[in-house]
Motif scaffolding. Sequence first.
Motif, PDB file in Angstrom:
ATOM      1  N   GLN A  87       0.787  -1.025  -0.013  1.00 33.67           N
ATOM      2  CA  GLN A  87       0.052   0.012   0.003  1.00 33.67           C
ATOM      3  C   GLN A  87       0.716   1.328   0.007  1.00 33.67           C
ATOM      4  N   VAL A  88       1.845   1.166   0.828  1.00 31.21           N
ATOM      5  CA  VAL A  88       2.833   2.479   0.822  1.00 31.21           C
ATOM      6  C   VAL A  88       3.645   2.674  -0.477  1.00 31.21           C
ATOM      7  N   ALA A  89       3.940   1.564  -1.179  1.00 32.91           N
ATOM      8  CA  ALA A  89       4.862   1.318  -2.110  1.00 32.91           C
ATOM      9  C   ALA A  89       4.005   2.093  -3.284  1.00 32.91           C
ATOM     10  N   GLY A  90       2.569   1.615  -3.447  1.00 30.41           N
ATOM     11  CA  GLY A  90       1.776   2.114  -4.372  1.00 30.41           C
ATOM     12  C   GLY A  90       1.242   3.783  -4.416  1.00 30.41           C
ATOM     13  N   ARG A  91       1.455   4.156  -3.024  1.00 25.81           N
ATOM     14  CA  ARG A  91       1.226   5.850  -2.895  1.00 25.81           C
ATOM     15  C   ARG A  91       2.201   6.545  -3.672  1.00 25.81           C
ATOM     16  N   ASP A  92       1.606   7.616  -4.351  1.00 27.16           N
ATOM     17  CA  ASP A  92       2.675   8.958  -4.648  1.00 27.16           C
ATOM     18  C   ASP A  92       3.075   9.569  -3.624  1.00 27.16           C
ATOM     19  N   ILE A  93       4.325   9.598  -3.005  1.00 28.81           N
ATOM     20  CA  ILE A  93       4.512  10.494  -1.967  1.00 28.81           C
ATOM     21  C   ILE A  93       4.919  12.021  -2.306  1.00 28.81           C
TER      22      ILE A  93
END
Length: 83
Positions: free
Chosen positions: A77-83
Amino acid sequence: MNAHPQLTENGATADQTLPQVPPPARLLRLPEVMDRVGLRRSAIYQRMSEGRFPKSRSLGPKCAVWVEAEIEEWIHQVAGRDI
């Protein structure tokens, strides 16, 4: 012993026709969770209290564990987010 694998009617070997069984669930201790997610203890517990990280399970008074699948899902989930 039979040196040739047994073929089924559709041409697959007996091993190929077995259903895929997921690996058994693993429980992770804090040092492994920290290594996998790149966060320190305090950051993990802070995010847990905010509902932004998987909750730990208690196995005893001084033993907390996390379900590996929940940690892996959080990472995805974190890796899929655009930060």
